[in-house]
Design a protein around this motif. Structure first.
Motif, PDB file in Angstrom:
ATOM      1  N   LEU A   1     -11.315  -0.961   7.525  1.00  0.00           N
ATOM      2  CA  LEU A   1     -11.512   0.580   7.497  1.00  0.00           C
ATOM      3  C   LEU A   1     -10.669   1.339   6.259  1.00  0.00           C
ATOM      4  O   LEU A   1     -10.829   2.190   5.755  1.00  0.00           O
ATOM      5  N   SER A   2      -9.344   0.860   6.729  1.00  0.00           N
ATOM      6  CA  SER A   2      -8.275   1.887   5.890  1.00  0.00           C
ATOM      7  C   SER A   2      -8.371   1.349   4.518  1.00  0.00           C
ATOM      8  O   SER A   2      -8.123   2.196   3.617  1.00  0.00           O
ATOM      9  N   CYS A   3      -8.450   0.160   4.241  1.00  0.00           N
ATOM     10  CA  CYS A   3      -8.555  -0.480   2.558  1.00  0.00           C
ATOM     11  C   CYS A   3      -9.632   0.260   2.223  1.00  0.00           C
ATOM     12  O   CYS A   3      -9.581   0.798   0.975  1.00  0.00           O
ATOM     13  N   VAL A   4     -10.934   0.113   2.832  1.00  0.00           N
ATOM     14  CA  VAL A   4     -12.113   0.856   2.013  1.00  0.00           C
ATOM     15  C   VAL A   4     -11.954   2.298   1.932  1.00  0.00           C
ATOM     16  O   VAL A   4     -12.482   2.869   0.821  1.00  0.00           O
ATOM     17  N   ALA A   5     -11.441   2.991   2.891  1.00  0.00           N
ATOM     18  CA  ALA A   5     -11.177   4.444   2.782  1.00  0.00           C
ATOM     19  C   ALA A   5     -10.280   4.782   1.461  1.00  0.00           C
ATOM     20  O   ALA A   5     -10.421   5.700   0.745  1.00  0.00           O
TER      21      ALA A   5
ATOM     22  N   PRO B   1      -0.977   0.066  -2.340  1.00  0.00           N
ATOM     23  CA  PRO B   1      -1.312   0.520  -0.892  1.00  0.00           C
ATOM     24  C   PRO B   1      -2.164  -0.437  -0.487  1.00  0.00           C
ATOM     25  O   PRO B   1      -2.071  -0.848   1.046  1.00  0.00           O
ATOM     26  N   LEU B   2      -3.209  -1.054  -0.781  1.00  0.00           N
ATOM     27  CA  LEU B   2      -4.139  -2.097  -0.240  1.00  0.00           C
ATOM     28  C   LEU B   2      -3.211  -3.114   0.056  1.00  0.00           C
ATOM     29  O   LEU B   2      -3.600  -3.771   1.171  1.00  0.00           O
ATOM     30  N   GLN B   3      -2.379  -3.658  -0.705  1.00  0.00           N
ATOM     31  CA  GLN B   3      -1.775  -4.767  -0.335  1.00  0.00           C
ATOM     32  C   GLN B   3      -0.615  -4.457   0.869  1.00  0.00           C
ATOM     33  O   GLN B   3      -0.405  -5.151   1.754  1.00  0.00           O
ATOM     34  N   GLY B   4       0.023  -3.115   0.796  1.00  0.00           N
ATOM     35  CA  GLY B   4       0.748  -2.512   1.824  1.00  0.00           C
ATOM     36  C   GLY B   4       0.066  -2.791   3.307  1.00  0.00           C
ATOM     37  O   GLY B   4       0.585  -3.066   4.281  1.00  0.00           O
ATOM     38  N   ILE B   5      -1.318  -2.338   3.237  1.00  0.00           N
ATOM     39  CA  ILE B   5      -2.143  -2.192   4.423  1.00  0.00           C
ATOM     40  C   ILE B   5      -2.249  -3.684   4.933  1.00  0.00           C
ATOM     41  O   ILE B   5      -1.979  -3.734   6.169  1.00  0.00           O
TER      42      ILE B   5
ATOM     43  N   VAL C   1      -2.902  -2.219  19.147  1.00  0.00           N
ATOM     44  CA  VAL C   1      -3.247  -2.769  17.647  1.00  0.00           C
ATOM     45  C   VAL C   1      -2.962  -1.671  16.585  1.00  0.00           C
ATOM     46  O   VAL C   1      -2.496  -1.533  15.617  1.00  0.00           O
ATOM     47  N   SER C   2      -3.626  -0.407  16.716  1.00  0.00           N
ATOM     48  CA  SER C   2      -3.816   0.809  16.107  1.00  0.00           C
ATOM     49  C   SER C   2      -2.060   1.264  15.857  1.00  0.00           C
ATOM     50  O   SER C   2      -1.938   1.558  14.557  1.00  0.00           O
ATOM     51  N   THR C   3      -1.477   1.418  16.930  1.00  0.00           N
ATOM     52  CA  THR C   3      -0.167   1.769  16.746  1.00  0.00           C
ATOM     53  C   THR C   3       0.633   0.743  15.785  1.00  0.00           C
ATOM     54  O   THR C   3       1.392   1.098  15.011  1.00  0.00           O
ATOM     55  N   LEU C   4       0.594  -0.745  16.030  1.00  0.00           N
ATOM     56  CA  LEU C   4       1.154  -1.632  15.274  1.00  0.00           C
ATOM     57  C   LEU C   4       0.745  -1.508  13.902  1.00  0.00           C
ATOM     58  O   LEU C   4       1.552  -1.706  13.091  1.00  0.00           O
ATOM     59  N   LEU C   5      -0.345  -1.473  13.577  1.00  0.00           N
ATOM     60  CA  LEU C   5      -1.101  -1.457  12.154  1.00  0.00           C
ATOM     61  C   LEU C   5      -0.315  -0.145  11.407  1.00  0.00           C
ATOM     62  O   LEU C   5       0.119  -0.227  10.511  1.00  0.00           O
ATOM     63  N   LEU C   6      -0.198   0.958  12.197  1.00  0.00           N
ATOM     64  CA  LEU C   6       0.422   2.227  11.400  1.00  0.00           C
ATOM     65  C   LEU C   6       1.722   1.840  11.368  1.00  0.00           C
ATOM     66  O   LEU C   6       2.249   2.178  10.372  1.00  0.00           O
ATOM     67  N   THR C   7       2.424   1.327  12.276  1.00  0.00           N
ATOM     68  CA  THR C   7       3.711   0.842  12.203  1.00  0.00           C
ATOM     69  C   THR C   7       4.194   0.410  11.119  1.00  0.00           C
ATOM     70  O   THR C   7       5.147   0.369  10.464  1.00  0.00           O
ATOM     71  N   LEU C   8       3.457  -0.855  11.026  1.00  0.00           N
ATOM     72  CA  LEU C   8       3.953  -1.984   9.875  1.00  0.00           C
ATOM     73  C   LEU C   8       3.421  -1.445   8.579  1.00  0.00           C
ATOM     74  O   LEU C   8       3.899  -1.689   7.517  1.00  0.00           O
ATOM     75  N   ALA C   9       2.036  -0.940   8.372  1.00  0.00           N
ATOM     76  CA  ALA C   9       1.566  -0.672   7.263  1.00  0.00           C
ATOM     77  C   ALA C   9       1.797   0.381   6.424  1.00  0.00           C
ATOM     78  O   ALA C   9       2.302   0.319   5.418  1.00  0.00           O
ATOM     79  N   ILE C  10       2.260   1.686   7.229  1.00  0.00           N
ATOM     80  CA  ILE C  10       3.123   2.806   6.566  1.00  0.00           C
ATOM     81  C   ILE C  10       4.523   2.248   5.722  1.00  0.00           C
ATOM     82  O   ILE C  10       4.391   2.565   4.490  1.00  0.00           O
ATOM     83  N   PRO C  11       5.193   1.644   6.228  1.00  0.00           N
ATOM     84  CA  PRO C  11       6.488   1.195   5.559  1.00  0.00           C
ATOM     85  C   PRO C  11       6.039   0.389   4.471  1.00  0.00           C
ATOM     86  O   PRO C  11       6.803   0.176   3.287  1.00  0.00           O
ATOM     87  N   ALA C  12       5.200  -0.554   4.648  1.00  0.00           N
ATOM     88  CA  ALA C  12       4.623  -1.851   3.674  1.00  0.00           C
ATOM     89  C   ALA C  12       4.033  -1.016   2.431  1.00  0.00           C
ATOM     90  O   ALA C  12       4.277  -1.439   1.178  1.00  0.00           O
ATOM     91  N   ILE C  13       3.233   0.104   2.768  1.00  0.00           N
ATOM     92  CA  ILE C  13       2.393   0.930   1.744  1.00  0.00           C
ATOM     93  C   ILE C  13       3.762   1.717   0.929  1.00  0.00           C
ATOM     94  O   ILE C  13       3.580   1.590  -0.491  1.00  0.00           O
ATOM     95  N   LEU C  14       4.592   2.193   1.464  1.00  0.00           N
ATOM     96  CA  LEU C  14       5.610   2.846   0.858  1.00  0.00           C
ATOM     97  C   LEU C  14       6.379   1.962  -0.051  1.00  0.00           C
ATOM     98  O   LEU C  14       7.019   2.157  -1.173  1.00  0.00           O
ATOM     99  N   SER C  15       6.751   0.561   0.518  1.00  0.00           N
ATOM    100  CA  SER C  15       7.360  -0.477  -0.223  1.00  0.00           C
ATOM    101  C   SER C  15       6.602  -0.795  -1.496  1.00  0.00           C
ATOM    102  O   SER C  15       7.370  -1.025  -2.265  1.00  0.00           O
ATOM    103  N   GLN C  16       5.325  -0.981  -1.191  1.00  0.00           N
ATOM    104  CA  GLN C  16       4.491  -1.598  -2.326  1.00  0.00           C
ATOM    105  C   GLN C  16       4.299  -0.427  -3.538  1.00  0.00           C
ATOM    106  O   GLN C  16       4.816  -0.664  -4.684  1.00  0.00           O
TER     107      GLN C  16
END
Length: 451
Positions: free
Chosen positions: A323-327, A290-294, A12-27
């Protein structure tokens, strides 16, 4: 083509990192569409401040166009993901095909409305005699590219929900890079000014739209656009649109909010206060991306495993997402409070506009550190397909709390402009409290139902 991630089995942690980073950059890159325009427009010699305010008046209408893309795309994509979790790709493809046709129809309708009612709509959003020419020039050209905006934003959601995070990121990056290149050429090189900024945006969105449609019609996607799925099936389309109402309200009510903010700020502070609001709303939008991306990274994981009835993976994904959103939101809050002028100077070098915007941003974004909780919980309701609570939360913060405060606080406080900006952090605090409470009780029920 094998998808980039395995939503059922990968860590799950790998999935979130893999999917969220491109989504954050996209946003973030997507936010540059409007921000780059404003950065260049704000520095046009002699008329920069007025032109910036004029384009700011267009922003609520641009948000409505984007909101319709979210109504269809962000409603249909989670539903498609849930069906994929149930191993029912046929129904997922039907949803995508229905959403595609809906976006085409909505595009034609919006284009007609924006062109026919250009000036009345801009007047409604407080365009003055000084700013109307700039606003009208921008909006007329932007309206012609509505279909590209709908295709890019609406259908790209179906790429990311399948796990193709890199392809989804490329959609946005291609358009944004094109926009960054075209803006100075058309604004200054061809001396088109505000019209050049709008034309650059339209051309950039067109390039992105071609990329999206070509991919979804091609052989590399899991869910494919097929002509046989273009026939509307209301049993599939209506639940998707119902789920999309929440993100639609979240975005479209920004227009109503801007109208209310502009009415009050125009009344108490004139064009200068309106210009400050244009800058503040741009910064807030960029910081929230970035919050939307996460949460876009977390949505496919939560939706897929909800369809697959895997509670432990849902809990882990939500915990890491929150946790990522709050940080992140805490980091942004600290930077805004400590270095407000650094954000403002991106948009203007006008001394008077810089002065009012610098103190206003500290007030306007005073509780932004709490928004990590708000967005994580609210977007998780959407990932579960829970339309009712998502719609309520979208309405509660803006319609029930924030808009009344915009009009009430200036009646109480002596500094009227300060009072208008203060409405935002007070509403945020109340909304976060409500969202967290509702989520706590409903999340427990959802987990019990799939255990």
């Amino acid at each position: 083509m094998k998808k980039e991630v395995d939503l059922r089995n990968d860590k799950v942690s790998t999935l979130l990192l893999t999917l969220a980073i491109p989504a954050i950059l996209s946003q973030l890159v997507n936010a540059l569409y409007n921000m780059v325009d404003r950065m260049y427009i704000g520095h046009i010699e002699n008329v920069g401040s007025l032109a910036l305010t004029g384009v700011g008046v267009c922003f609520p209408l641009i948000m409505i166009v984007s909101a319709f893309a979210s109504l269809v795309g962000m409603g249909g994509a989670p539903r498609a993901s849930i069906f994929m979790g149930k191993q029912d790709n046929k129904s997922a493809e039907k949803i995508m095909g229905n959403c595609f046709v809906s976006l085409v129809f909505i595009s034609l309708l919006l284009t007609g409305v924006l062109l026919l009612f250009n000036e009345p709509l801009l007047r409604l959003f407080q365009a003055s005699d000084n700013t109307l020419p700039y606003a009208s020039s921008y909006l007329k050209i932007y309206a012609l590219g509505t279909i590209f905006v709908q295709m890019t934003l609406g259908m790209n959601a179906f790429i990311s929900t399948q796990g193709f995070s890199k392809i989804s990121m490329m959609t946005v990056c291609i358009g944004a890079i094109s926009n960054i290149i075209l803006d100075p050429i058309l604004i200054f090189g061809f001396n088109l000014g505000v019209s050049g900024a709008a034309l650059a945006t339209v051309l950039s969105q067109a390039i992105s739209a071609i990329w999206v449609i070509r991919f979804l019609f091609g052989d590399k996607t899991i869910l494919k656009l097929r002509k046989e799925n273009f026939k509307i099936d209301f049993s599939l389309l209506l639940p998707s649109l119902a789920l999309g109402i929440s993100p639609f309200i979240m975005q479209s009510t920004e227009s109503l909010l801007t109208l209310c903010f502009n009415m009050q700020l125009s009344r108490f502070g004139g064009d200068l206060a309106l210009g400050a609001m244009t800058i503040l709303s741009s910064i807030m939008q960029f910081c929230m991306m970035p919050l939307q991306g996460i949460t876009q990274g977390g949505q496919p994981i939560i939706s897929y495993n909800y369809g697959a009835q895997n509670g432990s993976r849902i809990k882990e994904a939500f915990k890491l997402q929150t946790l990522s959103c709050v940080a992140y939101s805490t980091l942004i809050w600290g930077m805004v409070q400590l270095f407000p002028s650094l954000f403002i100077q991106i948009f203007t070098n006008d001394a008077a506009l810089l002065e009012i915007s610098t103190w206003a941003i500290r007030i306007y974004m005073a509780t932004v550190l709490l928004m990590g909780i708000q967005i994580s919980c609210q977007q998780t309701f959407i990932a579960f397909g829970n339309a009712k609570i998502s719609i309520f939360l979208a309405i509660f913060r803006k319609i029930i709390v924030l808009i009344p405060l915009i009009f009430i606080l200036p009646c109480i406080l002596e500094n009227k402009v300060f009072a208008v900006f203060l409405a935002e952090p007070i509403a945020d605090f109340i909304a976060v409290s409500m969202t967290a409470t509702l989520f706590y009780f409903n999340f427990k029920k959802i987990m019990k139902s799939i255990s």
